[in-house]
Design an enzyme around this catalytic site. Structure first.
Site, short mmCIF file in Angstrom:
data_model
loop_
_atom_site.label_atom_id
_atom_site.label_comp_id
_atom_site.label_asym_id
_atom_site.label_seq_id
_atom_site.Cartn_x
_atom_site.Cartn_y
_atom_site.Cartn_z
N ASP A 121 0.40 -1.05 0.29
CA ASP A 121 0.55 0.50 0.08
C ASP A 121 1.19 1.44 0.10
O ASP A 121 1.59 1.39 0.59
CB ASP A 121 -0.58 -0.41 1.40
CG ASP A 121 -1.74 -1.41 1.22
OD1 ASP A 121 -2.53 -1.39 0.17
OD2 ASP A 121 -2.36 -1.48 2.31
N ASP A 139 -7.71 -1.24 -4.63
CA ASP A 139 -8.05 -0.44 -3.86
C ASP A 139 -9.33 0.16 -4.65
O ASP A 139 -10.67 0.28 -4.26
CB ASP A 139 -8.09 -0.16 -2.82
CG ASP A 139 -7.44 -1.09 -1.64
OD1 ASP A 139 -7.18 -2.26 -1.54
OD2 ASP A 139 -6.26 -1.12 -1.50
#
Length: 166
Positions: A121, A139
């Site tokens: 991330d 995401d």
């Protein structure tokens, strides 16, 4: 059934989401040290973190069984959505685009999890001392897909109500 007349014609969108996610993660992993952060805007940083769990680090602090669980879950959900695409007409654009984005995002995070053992991330939005959980392009694809499904349900829910009245 002809694939060009089904929702399967939207799978190109899955490939775009998949490639965009893995390409951006590759750039982050090869150019950043873990937890390194670069200020981009007063409310946004690029910050390299690792997430062994799911959304918002759900189940991150477990012994490792969650890695296999989330990989299998992503594959099963993606297979189900491919089936839905096959059953859909190509004219169902919102729903087909939604399914395709969710497939691309889910499989990209699953590939990342299978390769690294965690998900990379790096998109870090914040306000003062409050930080939204760091996330990635996959995401975004999954969330946009979910939003399109909600929009489609609202839009087509009105059509179904008017058809029942007629």
């Amino acid at each position: 059934m002809n694939p060009s007349k089904t929702g399967l014609s939207f799978l190109w969108l899955s490939a775009v989401a998949f490639i965009a996610d893995l390409a951006t993660k590759y750039l982050v992993v090869t150019r950043f040290a873990l937890y390194e952060s670069i200020d981009i805007l007063p409310f946004f940083n690029l910050t390299y973190v690792r997430n062994p769990g799911a959304a918002f680090s759900f189940l991150a602090n477990h012994s490792g069984w969650q890695k296999i669980f989330f990989i299998v879950l992503a594959i099963l959900i993606s297979a189900m959505l491919v089936y839905f695409l096959f059953k859909n007409n190509a004219a169902q654009k919102l729903q087909n685009a939604a399914y395709a984005l969710i497939i691309g995002g889910a499989l990209a995070n699953a590939a990342d999890r299978a390769y690294h053992g965690f998900v990379v991330d790096f998109l870090d939005f914040y306000w003062q001392d409050w930080h939204y959980p760091v996330f990635n392009v996959a995401d975004i694809a999954i969330c946009v897909g979910a939003g399109l499904l909600a929009l489609d349900a609202i839009k087509n829910g009105d059509k179904k109500k008017s058809e029942k009245k007629a």
